[in-house]
Design an enzyme around this catalytic site. Structure first.
Site, PDB file in Angstrom:
ATOM      1  N   GLU A  46      -2.654   1.047  -5.078  1.00 42.46           N
ATOM      2  CA  GLU A  46      -2.245   2.221  -4.297  1.00 42.46           C
ATOM      3  C   GLU A  46      -1.817   3.391  -5.175  1.00 42.46           C
ATOM      4  OE1 GLU A  46       0.040   1.849  -0.767  1.00 42.46           O
ATOM      5  OE2 GLU A  46      -0.787  -0.098  -0.222  1.00 42.46           O
ATOM      6  N   HIS A 297       6.921  -2.100  -2.283  1.00 43.31           N
ATOM      7  CA  HIS A 297       6.792  -3.433  -2.871  1.00 43.31           C
ATOM      8  C   HIS A 297       7.659  -3.501  -4.115  1.00 43.31           C
ATOM      9  CE1 HIS A 297       2.982  -5.331  -1.053  1.00 43.31           C
ATOM     10  NE2 HIS A 297       3.202  -4.241  -0.346  1.00 43.31           N
TER      11      HIS A 297
END
Length: 458
Positions: A46, A297
């Site tokens: 990402e 995350h």
């Protein structure tokens, strides 16, 4: 740094432009952390914006001079790999199914989820292939069968790639955001068919699975169970509506580092081994001076040591054979010949029962896709007939209603075009891709069952 140790970090940066909160500030903070680390390999997910990649690359270039940004889909794969060692090859495999183009909010189709990989030249191991991936997200671990089918397709295609790389004599390391908890079917397929070992499990033996009657504390969920997402200790998870599984176990373990030795043959008893000695969840703190986390995350780091199989000095080239040397040498172009009749390794493989479970999900998705395609094509024809009717009837309506009919006609034309594309073009694309995977798995299941009934045949 020493060549007998290999350290890797995998981290989902959550770097989608215009959507991810405090993206620029977080990317700069991440780059500073990476620059002060001693990792040999870093795999990021990402990191969508190329300018962000350029910034991180410039900051870490003194320690990690080699880098690859991968392209896929309309918005890019978001996959990046940094390396201390020279990159001698790179490739990307976009998954055949990545959600639907009509699902704009999820966005998986537009970014082209994929398996990216580099091959780097290691002075002791020779060729090492590192995979970086981000599997299809929608559906979670508790959704309906048809929602999980695309991730199963990703898992099967990824497992085949990793298995093939090992067969070439390369060491294989697989890292990324797999969007699945450890005991689910996609992870079983990846571990078993590719013959991969979970570095976290290896370095955390005898850790019982978390129990719903005695859930771990948020800190233990990270430290003991390797939770990397949906943790209550992450600023972006706090107050977020989470799946029951994440609420029950204080988060989810979605990020992994897997590894595999080269297949034998060409590997032999003199081939060095890659052994994990430590894994830990990192980047769990807040960005310095800020109230938010580095990402939605946490990161996962793994430390490997390189050893000779039967002791001895692994740095002595006379003690070891490298199945896939980084530079082709005449005397090692076929390393398996250095060992008399090497015992071929019997690969682990996914069970016929797991394949049957996968086929249930894929078949459910096939039926769902087929019915959705028919519905969308029906909407196309209905919209087309209504649009033609409005155009004909507009001649008998008052002139002042023309703007209203114009707006309605534009909306109907857009709907008809969209439904034709989604229902016919993408619908057939998805059905055909599912058919390929279903038939492939049915053939593979039949071959496995034949091997089990005739164990002497390999």
């Amino acid at each position: 740094m020493t060549d007998t140790r290999l350290r890797l970090l995998t981290f989902n940066c959550w770097g989608l432009k215009y959507v991810s909160k405090f993206r620029t500030e977080r990317v700069r903070a991440i780059a500073n952390v990476l620059a002060s680390s001693d990792y040999d390999i870093i795999t990021l997910q990402e990191l969508w914006v190329y300018a962000d990649f350029e910034y991180v690359r410039a900051v870490v270039s003194k320690k990690l001079p080699y880098a690859k940004f991968f392209y896929s889909g309309a918005l890019g794969a978001g996959l990046v790999i940094f390396s201390r060692f020279p990159i001698i090859a790179a490739t990307i495999h976009p998954y055949s199914l990545n959600g639907s183009p009509i699902d704009v909010v999820a966005g998986d189709w537009f970014v082209g989820k994929a398996a990216a990989s580099i091959v780097f030249a290691h002075p002791l191991l020779g060729q090492v292939q590192v995979f970086n991936t981000h599997l299809f997200a929608k559906g979670g671990d508790e959704g309906p069968e048809h929602q999980r089918a695309h991730r199963l397709v990703n898992a099967w295609e990824f497992a085949k790639l990793a298995r093939q790389a090992s067969g070439l004599g390369r060491y294989v390391i697989c890292a990324g955001d797999f969007n699945s908890v450890p005991w689910t079917l996609p992870m079983n397929i990846i571990r078993d068919h590719a013959g991969l070992t979970d570095a976290w499990v290896t370095t955390h033996p005898d850790v019982p699975d978390p129990s719903p009657t005695n859930p771990p504390t948020p800190h233990d969920a990270i430290r003991v169970h390797g939770v990397t997402a949906d943790s209550p200790l992450n600023s972006y998870s706090a107050g977020k509506r989470l799946e029951p599984l994440a609420r029950k176990f204080q988060g989810k373990r979605l990020d992994y580092v897997f590894y595999r030795q080269p297949a034998s043959p060409p590997a032999s008893g003199r081939t060095p081994i890659l052994r994990p000695v430590d894994t830990r969840v990192v980047l769990t703190e807040r960005v310095p001076g800020c109230p938010y986390s580095f990402s939605d995350h946490f990161g996962l780091e793994a430390t490997f040591v390189i050893e000779a199989q039967h002791g001895g000095d692994v740095t002595d080239s006379g003690n070891i054979d490298i199945p896939a040397p980084a530079t082709m040498r005449r005397e090692s172009s076929f390393v398996a010949a250095s060992q008399t009749n090497p015992e071929p390794a019997i690969d682990m493989d996914v069970s016929p029962e797991s394949i049957t479970q996968a086929l249930v999900s894929l078949t459910a998705r096939y039926r769902f896709a087929h019915s959705q395609g028919r519905l969308q094509v029906m909407i196309f024809f209905t919209s087309l007939f209504v649009l033609i009717g409005i155009i004909i009837a507009s001649a008998w309506f008052p002139f002042w209603l023309n703007p209203v009919f114009t707006i309605i006609s534009i909306a109907l034309a857009w709907l008809a075009t969209t439904m034709l594309y989604i229902g016919f073009v993408y619908g057939n694309w998805e059905v055909n891709a599912l058919t390929n995977i279903i038939e492939e798995l049915e053939l593979y299941r039949a071959a496995l069952q034949g091997r089990q009934s005739s164990p002497t045949i390999r």
